[in-house]
Scaffold this active site. Sequence first.
Site, PDB file in Angstrom:
ATOM      1  N   ARG A 103      39.307  33.545  39.715  1.00  0.00           N
ATOM      2  CA  ARG A 103      38.923  32.632  40.795  1.00  0.00           C
ATOM      3  C   ARG A 103      37.461  32.817  41.109  1.00  0.00           C
ATOM      4  NH1 ARG A 103      42.469  32.432  46.147  1.00  0.00           N
ATOM      5  NH2 ARG A 103      41.574  34.483  46.424  1.00  0.00           N
ATOM      6  N   THR A 107      33.965  29.070  45.399  1.00  0.00           N
ATOM      7  CA  THR A 107      34.706  27.797  45.419  1.00  0.00           C
ATOM      8  C   THR A 107      36.222  28.015  45.436  1.00  0.00           C
ATOM      9  OG1 THR A 107      34.878  27.701  43.017  1.00  0.00           O
ATOM     10  CG2 THR A 107      32.902  26.735  44.005  1.00  0.00           C
ATOM     11  N   ASP A 199      44.453  42.462  46.888  1.00  0.00           N
ATOM     12  CA  ASP A 199      44.098  41.946  45.562  1.00  0.00           C
ATOM     13  C   ASP A 199      45.042  42.545  44.516  1.00  0.00           C
ATOM     14  OD1 ASP A 199      42.814  41.758  42.934  1.00  0.00           O
ATOM     15  OD2 ASP A 199      41.184  40.836  44.058  1.00  0.00           O
ATOM     16  N   ASP A 202      43.233  44.209  41.402  1.00  0.00           N
ATOM     17  CA  ASP A 202      42.579  45.484  41.746  1.00  0.00           C
ATOM     18  C   ASP A 202      43.597  46.578  42.029  1.00  0.00           C
ATOM     19  OD1 ASP A 202      40.053  44.508  41.412  1.00  0.00           O
ATOM     20  OD2 ASP A 202      39.680  44.149  43.546  1.00  0.00           O
TER      21      ASP A 202
HETATM   22  C1  PRP Z   1      44.303  36.245  41.468  1.00  0.00           C
HETATM   23  C2  PRP Z   1      45.776  36.124  41.167  1.00  0.00           C
HETATM   24  C3  PRP Z   1      45.904  34.708  40.710  1.00  0.00           C
HETATM   25  C4  PRP Z   1      44.883  34.003  41.557  1.00  0.00           C
HETATM   26  C5  PRP Z   1      45.626  33.320  42.656  1.00  0.00           C
HETATM   27  O1  PRP Z   1      43.570  36.410  40.315  1.00  0.00           O
HETATM   28  O2  PRP Z   1      46.231  37.030  40.217  1.00  0.00           O
HETATM   29  O3  PRP Z   1      45.619  34.529  39.335  1.00  0.00           O
HETATM   30  O4  PRP Z   1      44.018  35.016  42.102  1.00  0.00           O
HETATM   31  O5  PRP Z   1      44.767  32.553  43.394  1.00  0.00           O
HETATM   32  P1  PRP Z   1      44.837  30.968  43.448  1.00  0.00           P
HETATM   33  O6  PRP Z   1      46.256  30.608  43.669  1.00  0.00           O
HETATM   34  O7  PRP Z   1      43.957  30.649  44.617  1.00  0.00           O
HETATM   35  O8  PRP Z   1      44.294  30.433  42.163  1.00  0.00           O
HETATM   36  P2  PRP Z   1      42.001  36.789  40.346  1.00  0.00           P
HETATM   37  O9  PRP Z   1      41.176  35.553  40.285  1.00  0.00           O
HETATM   38  O10 PRP Z   1      41.740  37.701  41.500  1.00  0.00           O
HETATM   39  O11 PRP Z   1      41.789  37.521  38.981  1.00  0.00           O
HETATM   40  P3  PRP Z   1      42.375  38.908  38.442  1.00  0.00           P
HETATM   41  O12 PRP Z   1      43.854  38.728  38.281  1.00  0.00           O
HETATM   42  O13 PRP Z   1      41.674  39.074  37.158  1.00  0.00           O
HETATM   43  O14 PRP Z   1      42.052  39.999  39.438  1.00  0.00           O
HETATM   44  N1  URA Z   2      44.612  36.844  44.665  1.00  0.00           N
HETATM   45  C1  URA Z   2      45.083  38.062  45.064  1.00  0.00           C
HETATM   46  O1  URA Z   2      45.098  39.021  44.267  1.00  0.00           O
HETATM   47  N2  URA Z   2      45.501  38.190  46.334  1.00  0.00           N
HETATM   48  C2  URA Z   2      45.503  37.182  47.203  1.00  0.00           C
HETATM   49  O2  URA Z   2      45.929  37.377  48.359  1.00  0.00           O
HETATM   50  C3  URA Z   2      45.022  35.935  46.771  1.00  0.00           C
HETATM   51  C4  URA Z   2      44.586  35.795  45.495  1.00  0.00           C
END
Ligand code: PRP
Ligand code: URA
Length: 208
Positions: A103, A107, A199, A202
């Site tokens: 993400r 944005t 997160d 993380d």
């Molecule tokens: C997180 C999560 C989803 C996304 C959800 O990923 O694992 O993929 O955010 O958010 P959305 O519904 O608003 O799209 P992130 O972008 O943090 O990446 P990561 O899994 O690599 O940490």
């Molecule tokens: N991605 C995450 O990992 N946690 C949230 O709460 C939203 C998006």
Amino acid sequence: MSNILASQHPLVAHKLTRLRDKHTEPKKFRELVREIAALLAYEATADLAVVPRELETPLLAMTGVELKEKIGLVPILRAGLGMVEGIWELMPTAEVWHIGLYRDEKTLRPVQYYNKLPVEPTVSVCLILDPMLATGGSAVATTDILKRWGVKKIKFVGIIGAPEGIAAMQKAHPDVPIFLAAIDDHLNERGYIVPGLGDAGDRQFGTG
Ligand code: PRP
Ligand code: URA
């Protein structure tokens, strides 16, 4: 809300409570993600088609069943990765196809960085795996990709969903059922699910 199942199972609720706890360390967090994913997959696969299969028990010839359709597990990188193993143990013949999205912090829109799907679809049912359905951007984009690939039957398996993300998925892809451990209250100004678990990437990978 239609086409959505938020698990009522006490085991799921118990494990989700430990997952949310900010004191849960990454090793335990990964274990819980794996276990909750398997429990949710049990519900998400309840309508899989089967075909008859002849066999002989030590006592008798009989007709059993075997899964008819070829299943694809589609984790959204990174956080979806932790959901694969528990489900794969239940269906070891499933194929795993990774989709890389992150993400954009400003944005909140998904940015694609990995997709190695072959030209022709190799599976007929896909389970999209991602613990967090926040704005829904990542889930909608992944479903778009899988539909373009030619997969007709798609399900989303997540752990926590926000009403905003569920609404976005239902608007863009009303045919895709959503399986969750819980539906939370809202998104905060940074797009995080509240109360949520923080997160998910993380906390699994110790990078927070
Ligand atoms: C997180 C999560 C989803 C996304 C959800 O990923 O694992 O993929 O955010 O958010 P959305 O519904 O608003 O799209 P992130 O972008 O943090 O990446 P990561 O899994 O690599 O940490
Ligand atoms: N991605 C995450 O990992 N946690 C949230 O709460 C939203 C998006």
